[in-house]
Design a protein around this motif. Structure first.
Motif, mmCIF file in Angstrom:
data_model
loop_
_atom_site.group_PDB
_atom_site.id
_atom_site.type_symbol
_atom_site.label_atom_id
_atom_site.label_comp_id
_atom_site.label_asym_id
_atom_site.label_seq_id
_atom_site.Cartn_x
_atom_site.Cartn_y
_atom_site.Cartn_z
ATOM 1 N N ARG A 56 0.880 -1.171 0.000
ATOM 2 C CA ARG A 56 0.000 0.000 0.000
ATOM 3 C C ARG A 56 0.915 1.217 0.000
ATOM 4 N N ASN A 80 -5.577 -9.114 3.455
ATOM 5 C CA ASN A 80 -6.136 -8.147 4.408
ATOM 6 C C ASN A 80 -5.749 -8.488 5.842
ATOM 7 N N TYR A 145 -6.473 15.218 -7.201
ATOM 8 C CA TYR A 145 -6.525 14.549 -5.913
ATOM 9 C C TYR A 145 -5.263 14.855 -5.107
ATOM 10 N N VAL A 148 -3.708 10.055 -2.632
ATOM 11 C CA VAL A 148 -4.065 8.867 -3.389
ATOM 12 C C VAL A 148 -3.334 7.681 -2.774
ATOM 13 N N GLY A 149 -4.041 6.557 -2.666
ATOM 14 C CA GLY A 149 -3.442 5.315 -2.190
ATOM 15 C C GLY A 149 -3.407 4.294 -3.311
ATOM 16 N N PHE A 150 -2.312 3.584 -3.428
ATOM 17 C CA PHE A 150 -2.134 2.572 -4.464
ATOM 18 C C PHE A 150 -1.904 1.219 -3.804
ATOM 19 N N ASP A 151 -2.574 0.191 -4.298
ATOM 20 C CA ASP A 151 -2.282 -1.184 -3.890
ATOM 21 C C ASP A 151 -1.524 -1.820 -5.041
ATOM 22 N N GLU A 163 -5.177 -1.553 -7.504
ATOM 23 C CA GLU A 163 -6.274 -0.682 -7.090
ATOM 24 C C GLU A 163 -5.709 0.704 -6.784
ATOM 25 N N ILE A 164 -6.527 1.704 -7.088
ATOM 26 C CA ILE A 164 -6.191 3.087 -6.740
ATOM 27 C C ILE A 164 -7.348 3.634 -5.917
ATOM 28 N N ASN A 165 -7.022 4.213 -4.764
ATOM 29 C CA ASN A 165 -8.040 4.783 -3.876
ATOM 30 C C ASN A 165 -7.814 6.276 -3.729
ATOM 31 N N THR A 166 -8.872 7.043 -3.919
ATOM 32 C CA THR A 166 -8.766 8.506 -3.758
ATOM 33 C C THR A 166 -9.515 8.932 -2.522
#
Length: 166
Positions: A56, A80, A145, A148-151, A163-166
């Motif tokens: 992450r 997880n 943004y 931003v979080g990247f998996d 996955e990209i989370n904003t």
């Protein structure tokens, strides 16, 4: 989840052979996405080969500001921390894992993966520079943004954004 057998064919979690007919029958009228299986790099795969262990990466504006590695538990399909996984900090300058990992809702420190017994300390992420370059490249397409979080998974052919989370 389909698994490859020694003879090169595939089976599902119920040991049914995977064929086009089986997929049509078993999944008709349902919404599914089929993805190619990731061949995980041994750098993280050695800790737990049962899951794709991910990184992450957290950013602010155009910079990487924090990172952690999530390791799944034995027999799980996901990495997880809520599914018997462990998260370990990652030094964003050196690409090295922290000294210990933690589980959700616990203050117990794990200095090694609870299943494989491999120590976290001293492990350097083999593709860390490529990961940072990939993240910084993608951030140029997300200028609106701040955070931003990247998996990211480490595959045998390089880092993959899952996955990209904003």
């Amino acid at each position: 989840i389909f698994s490859k057998t020694k003879d090169g064919s595939f089976i599902d979690s119920e040991n049914d052979a995977v064929t086009a007919e089986m997929i049509r029958d078993k999944f008709k009228n349902l919404d599914y996405i089929f993805e190619q299986q990731i061949s995980q790099d041994t750098c993280l795969g050695k800790f737990n080969p049962d899951t794709v262990n991910t990184i992450r990466v957290l950013t602010y504006k155009d910079k990487v500001v924090a990172a952690a590695v999530r390791f799944g538990g034995k027999g799980e399909f996901v990495d997880n921390v809520s599914a018997h996984g462990v998260a370990c900090s990652l030094d964003i300058e050196t690409g090295e894992l922290g000294e210990y990992g933690l589980r959700m809702y616990s203050t117990k420190r794990f200095f090694e993966h609870p299943d494989s017994k491999i120590s976290f300390k001293g492990t350097k992420i083999s593709q860390w520079n490529q990961i940072k370059e990939l993240v910084e490249k993608v951030l140029k397409y997300l200028p609106y943004y701040n955070s931003v979080g990247f998996d990211i998974a480490l595959s045998t052919s390089g880092p993959i954004i899952l996955e990209i989370n904003t």
